[in-house]
Design a protein around this motif. Structure first.
Motif, PDB file in Angstrom:
ATOM      1  N   UNK A 204     -31.704  49.357  15.892  1.00 14.08           N
ATOM      2  CA  UNK A 204     -31.552  49.673  17.308  1.00 14.08           C
ATOM      3  C   UNK A 204     -30.866  51.014  17.488  1.00 14.08           C
ATOM      4  N   UNK A 205     -31.501  51.867  18.276  1.00 10.04           N
ATOM      5  CA  UNK A 205     -30.915  53.177  18.588  1.00 10.04           C
ATOM      6  C   UNK A 205     -29.987  53.027  19.785  1.00 10.04           C
ATOM      7  N   UNK A 206     -28.708  53.351  19.585  1.00 17.48           N
ATOM      8  CA  UNK A 206     -27.730  53.291  20.664  1.00 17.48           C
ATOM      9  C   UNK A 206     -27.871  54.511  21.577  1.00 17.48           C
ATOM     10  N   UNK A 207     -27.189  54.460  22.709  1.00 18.22           N
ATOM     11  CA  UNK A 207     -27.280  55.576  23.654  1.00 18.22           C
ATOM     12  C   UNK A 207     -26.687  56.854  23.086  1.00 18.22           C
ATOM     13  N   UNK A 208     -25.742  56.733  22.162  1.00 18.80           N
ATOM     14  CA  UNK A 208     -25.139  57.936  21.570  1.00 18.80           C
ATOM     15  C   UNK A 208     -25.928  58.444  20.363  1.00 18.80           C
ATOM     16  N   UNK A 209     -27.086  57.810  20.083  1.00 21.61           N
ATOM     17  CA  UNK A 209     -27.929  58.278  18.987  1.00 21.61           C
ATOM     18  C   UNK A 209     -27.659  57.596  17.663  1.00 21.61           C
ATOM     19  N   UNK A 210     -26.601  56.797  17.567  1.00 23.87           N
ATOM     20  CA  UNK A 210     -26.324  56.080  16.330  1.00 23.87           C
ATOM     21  C   UNK A 210     -27.245  54.873  16.204  1.00 23.87           C
ATOM     22  N   UNK A 211     -27.366  54.357  14.977  1.00 24.62           N
ATOM     23  CA  UNK A 211     -28.224  53.213  14.716  1.00 24.62           C
ATOM     24  C   UNK A 211     -27.395  51.982  14.371  1.00 24.62           C
ATOM     25  N   UNK A 212     -27.856  50.827  14.825  1.00 19.48           N
ATOM     26  CA  UNK A 212     -27.244  49.548  14.495  1.00 19.48           C
ATOM     27  C   UNK A 212     -28.337  48.664  13.904  1.00 19.48           C
ATOM     28  N   UNK A 213     -27.989  47.896  12.873  1.00 14.96           N
ATOM     29  CA  UNK A 213     -28.975  47.026  12.224  1.00 14.96           C
ATOM     30  C   UNK A 213     -28.580  45.560  12.396  1.00 14.96           C
ATOM     31  N   UNK A 214     -29.611  44.731  12.631  1.00 19.69           N
ATOM     32  CA  UNK A 214     -29.449  43.282  12.694  1.00 19.69           C
ATOM     33  C   UNK A 214     -30.433  42.659  11.715  1.00 19.69           C
ATOM     34  N   UNK A 215     -30.001  41.600  11.050  1.00 22.13           N
ATOM     35  CA  UNK A 215     -30.832  41.039  10.003  1.00 22.13           C
ATOM     36  C   UNK A 215     -30.863  39.519  10.055  1.00 22.13           C
ATOM     37  N   UNK A 216     -32.008  38.950   9.702  1.00 18.18           N
ATOM     38  CA  UNK A 216     -32.155  37.508   9.564  1.00 18.18           C
ATOM     39  C   UNK A 216     -33.064  37.249   8.374  1.00 18.18           C
ATOM     40  N   UNK A 217     -32.825  36.129   7.685  1.00 16.93           N
ATOM     41  CA  UNK A 217     -33.661  35.745   6.547  1.00 16.93           C
ATOM     42  C   UNK A 217     -34.194  34.348   6.805  1.00 16.93           C
ATOM     43  N   UNK A 218     -35.517  34.186   6.718  1.00 21.85           N
ATOM     44  CA  UNK A 218     -36.152  32.900   6.954  1.00 21.85           C
ATOM     45  C   UNK A 218     -37.056  32.557   5.791  1.00 21.85           C
ATOM     46  N   UNK A 219     -37.387  31.263   5.630  1.00 26.40           N
ATOM     47  CA  UNK A 219     -38.328  30.865   4.592  1.00 26.40           C
ATOM     48  C   UNK A 219     -39.688  31.474   4.870  1.00 26.40           C
ATOM     49  N   UNK A 220     -40.307  31.993   3.800  1.00 31.39           N
ATOM     50  CA  UNK A 220     -41.610  32.629   3.935  1.00 31.39           C
ATOM     51  C   UNK A 220     -42.695  31.581   4.137  1.00 31.39           C
TER      52      UNK A 220
END
Length: 399
Positions: free
Chosen positions: A383-399
């Protein structure tokens, strides 16, 4: 010579010759049967490590309503942020470049990748393919080894390993350890008991370390020490398995005895036991590398993180499947031919064959399931924040 004395001698000689002929016929027949088995043995197949185009997806999203609270936020370094920006720019063109760099746009990029395919990068990077989606439409098919995923993929691998070595997967490995341990009770000599104990202790250390949120140099030394134990055990049992080249047996007085002798040769080789321990060591080695990457990442040791990420391999069953197929063929085909040629014991030999098929299938299912526990899908949002920095979110699920 008196005919009364000569007659028993002739009978004895005749019986001896008859016995020699029977032995020769049985020996010859048994060798011919084994030769037929060997001639139909499966050949080593080339492994197809290619990745289907739809397995790896990078999607440019414009929906601000997506609820990211269900995902775990992951720290993202300046170096990784720059790699993501470069990758998305290459894949998506100028539009993606604008999304990732203009601070006034609050955009999202979704990366959806099965972990097992990421782990193939080290061995076959040119097979990595996928697609880029924009507004729900495929905007580009891409060979990721050419467009930059080769630099980003290790980041994806070791970040999703935080989930692989905790919660759901801790329970799976613990249960698998218990199942394997129960199967091996009173089967292997005391030296193997020592190996099994080392695997248990190593597993406990890995689980404990995976639950931590902060790390220091001592943690790095602990995981290094115990992963060393696991790797040594893995190499030991790989070597023991390689020594089992064939299960050839000698002839017996009946085809049923020969069939039973073949099964006994399989049991005496301890093939199933050695394979089980080797595969368990493979799984724990995979976990160890995942934990090592977590620690290296926390300590900002990018070099070590990359080294351990590249060592991770989720196709370790491929190291054993060829030998497994050949040994299974050797036993099952041998029993099949014995049953077909037997005049008196065909049904009983067929019953022995069916029993062995069940054993081989059960072992194969157990080994494949052990590997598949890690075949999860990682979903990561950048996710690109308003100040240009990036934030990451992660999830792991069974394939």
């Amino acid at each position: 010579m008196n005919s009364k004395l000569l007659s028993p001698i002739l009978l004895a000689v005749g019986a001896s010759i008859e016995e020699m002929v029977r032995r020769a016929l049985r020996s010859s027949g048994q060798k011919k049967l084994q030769k037929r088995v060997n001639e139909t043995s499966p050949v080593t197949a080339m492994k197809d490590l290619s990745v289907a185009d739809d397995c790896i997806q990078i999607t440019i999203l414009n929906d601000k309503r997506l609820d990211l609270t269900q995902y775990r936020e992951v720290l993202i370094s300046d170096k990784e942020a720059n790699e993501w920006k470069a990758l998305i720019s290459t894949l998506g063109g100028e539009m993606a470049k604008t999304i990732m760099t203009v601070s006034s746009f609050n955009g999202l990029v979704k990366c959806d990748v099965p972990l097992k395919f990421l782990c193939r990068i080290k061995d076959n990077p040119h097979s990595m393919r996928g697609m880029v989606l924009n507004d729900g439409k495929i905007s580009k098919h891409a060979s990721f080894s050419e467009t930059g995923l080769g630099s980003v993929a290790p980041l994806l691998v070791y970040q999703c390993m935080a989930a692989v070595t905790s919660q759901y997967y801790q329970q799976i490995i613990a249960e698998r350890l218990n199942v394997i341990d129960s199967k091996l009770d009173n089967v292997i000599e005391i030296l193997t008991e020592d190996d099994r104990s080392k695997l248990k202790v190593a597993y406990s250390r890995f689980v404990g370390l995976s639950k931590k949120n902060t790390y220091d140099i001592a943690d790095k030394q602990i995981v290094s020490e115990f992963s060393g134990y696991v790797e040594i055990i893995r190499e030991k049992y790989r070597g023991l398995l390689l020594k089992i080249e064939h299960l050839n047996v000698d002839y017996k007085w009946s085809d049923k005895k020969e069939a039973e002798f073949k099964i006994q040769a399989l049991q005496n080789s301890r093939y199933f036991e050695y394979l089980t321990i080797a595969m368990l060591a493979e799984a724990l080695t995979f976990i160890a590398f995942g934990v090592s990457v977590r620690i290296a990442t926390y300590l900002a040791d990018d070099e070590d993180a990359k080294i351990y990420a590249e060592k991770m391999n989720l196709d370790y069953w491929n190291n054993y499947v060829d030998q497994f197929s050949k040994i299974k063929h050797d036993v099952i085909k041998y029993l099949e031919l014995q049953a077909d040629s037997s005049l008196l014991h065909g049904k009983s030999i067929s019953a022995l064959k069916d029993e062995q098929i069940k054993k081989f299938n059960a072992v194969e299912t157990s080994m494949v399931d052990l590997q598949r526990q890690f075949e999860c899908k990682t979903v990561q949002y950048i996710k690109a924040q308003e100040d240009g920095t990036l934030v990451k979110y992660i999830s792991v699920t069974k394939d």
